[in-house]
Design a protein around this motif. Structure first.
Motif, PDB file in Angstrom:
ATOM      1  N   ASP A   1      -6.168   2.106  -1.305  1.00 13.36           N
ATOM      2  CA  ASP A   1      -7.372   1.323  -1.014  1.00 13.36           C
ATOM      3  C   ASP A   1      -8.218   1.086  -2.263  1.00 13.36           C
ATOM      4  O   ASP A   1      -8.685  -0.016  -2.514  1.00 13.36           O
ATOM      5  CB  ASP A   1      -8.284   2.073  -0.041  1.00 13.36           C
ATOM      6  CG  ASP A   1      -7.737   2.080   1.357  1.00 13.36           C
ATOM      7  OD1 ASP A   1      -6.569   2.486   1.519  1.00 13.36           O
ATOM      8  OD2 ASP A   1      -8.476   1.684   2.276  1.00 13.36           O
TER       9      ASP A   1
ATOM     10  N   VAL B   1       0.859  -1.189   0.000  1.00 12.29           N
ATOM     11  CA  VAL B   1       0.000   0.000   0.000  1.00 12.29           C
ATOM     12  C   VAL B   1       0.898   1.243   0.000  1.00 12.29           C
ATOM     13  O   VAL B   1       1.737   1.406   0.880  1.00 12.29           O
ATOM     14  CB  VAL B   1      -0.954   0.006   1.212  1.00 12.29           C
ATOM     15  CG1 VAL B   1      -1.871   1.234   1.168  1.00 12.29           C
ATOM     16  CG2 VAL B   1      -1.785  -1.264   1.248  1.00 12.29           C
TER      17      VAL B   1
ATOM     18  N   ILE C   1      -7.109  -5.827   2.353  1.00 16.48           N
ATOM     19  CA  ILE C   1      -6.439  -4.523   2.210  1.00 16.48           C
ATOM     20  C   ILE C   1      -6.072  -3.983   3.596  1.00 16.48           C
ATOM     21  O   ILE C   1      -4.964  -3.492   3.806  1.00 16.48           O
ATOM     22  CB  ILE C   1      -7.311  -3.536   1.402  1.00 16.48           C
ATOM     23  CG1 ILE C   1      -7.443  -4.015  -0.045  1.00 16.48           C
ATOM     24  CG2 ILE C   1      -6.723  -2.126   1.444  1.00 16.48           C
ATOM     25  CD1 ILE C   1      -8.543  -3.346  -0.848  1.00 16.48           C
TER      26      ILE C   1
ATOM     27  N   LEU D   1      -6.512  -0.947  -5.199  1.00 13.17           N
ATOM     28  CA  LEU D   1      -6.356  -2.345  -4.768  1.00 13.17           C
ATOM     29  C   LEU D   1      -7.702  -3.041  -4.789  1.00 13.17           C
ATOM     30  O   LEU D   1      -7.821  -4.191  -5.184  1.00 13.17           O
ATOM     31  CB  LEU D   1      -5.759  -2.418  -3.356  1.00 13.17           C
ATOM     32  CG  LEU D   1      -4.231  -2.318  -3.262  1.00 13.17           C
ATOM     33  CD1 LEU D   1      -3.807  -2.215  -1.803  1.00 13.17           C
ATOM     34  CD2 LEU D   1      -3.552  -3.505  -3.938  1.00 13.17           C
TER      35      LEU D   1
END
Ligand code: HEC
Length: 125
Positions: free
Chosen positions: A83, A58, A116, A86
């Motif tokens: 976020d 991330v 996530i 993904l």
């Protein structure tokens, strides 16, 4: 390469939580369990398998782990993982990045949010 500090990511996910976003409700502990669906090909250490390590993914630019085997498409995508992208990648990787060799889809939105959330807890190696 610009990295987003983890603290900033955590702060922004808290703000999203306050705004009632479903995505911010990810359960990292459950995400860790779900990671068994990824661990054939991905580690969360400094090791690459069939896929690149997901430690620190991330905030990372797509396709940039050294020594990992990537398609041409992923590094060329210009994506910086957050976020939102993904979530779309895990919904249907080839839809977001045509030509990617990552094939695994997670149709369940909560599962995606949980994974996530888990990935956010793992800093870059
Ligand atoms: C069968 C092997 C396999 C499985 C299982 C798998 N992946 Fe992947 N994944 C790959 C490959 C190969 C790539 C590199 C794709 C490319 O270069 O186009 C990749 C790339 C990625 C990337 C982009 C990483 C980067 O450095 O840009 C993310 C994020 C990702 N996978 C998440 C997941 C998650 C989360 C799961 C579990 C739900 C998962 N993958 C399951 C093979 C797999």
């Amino acid at each position: 390469m610009r990295r987003i500090p983890l603290s900033l990511l955590l702060a922004s996910s808290l703000m999203l939580g306050a705004a009632g976003s479903a995505r911010a409700d990810g359960d990292a502990a459950h995400g860790k369990t779900l990671f068994s669906r990824c661990s054939t090909c991905h580690t969360v250490t400094n090791q690459n398998k069939v896929g690149p390590t997901l430690a620190g993914v991330v905030g990372r630019k797509a396709g940039t782990v050294e020594g990992a085997r990537y398609s041409k498409a992923l590094p060329a995508s210009g994506i910086v993982w957050d976020d939102q992208n993904l979530d779309s990648f895990l919904t249907d990787p080839a839809k977001l990045v045509p030509g990617t060799t990552m094939m695994v889809k997670l149709p369940n939105a909560q599962d995606r949010a949980d994974i996530i959330a888990y990935l956010k807890t793992i800093p870059a190696p």
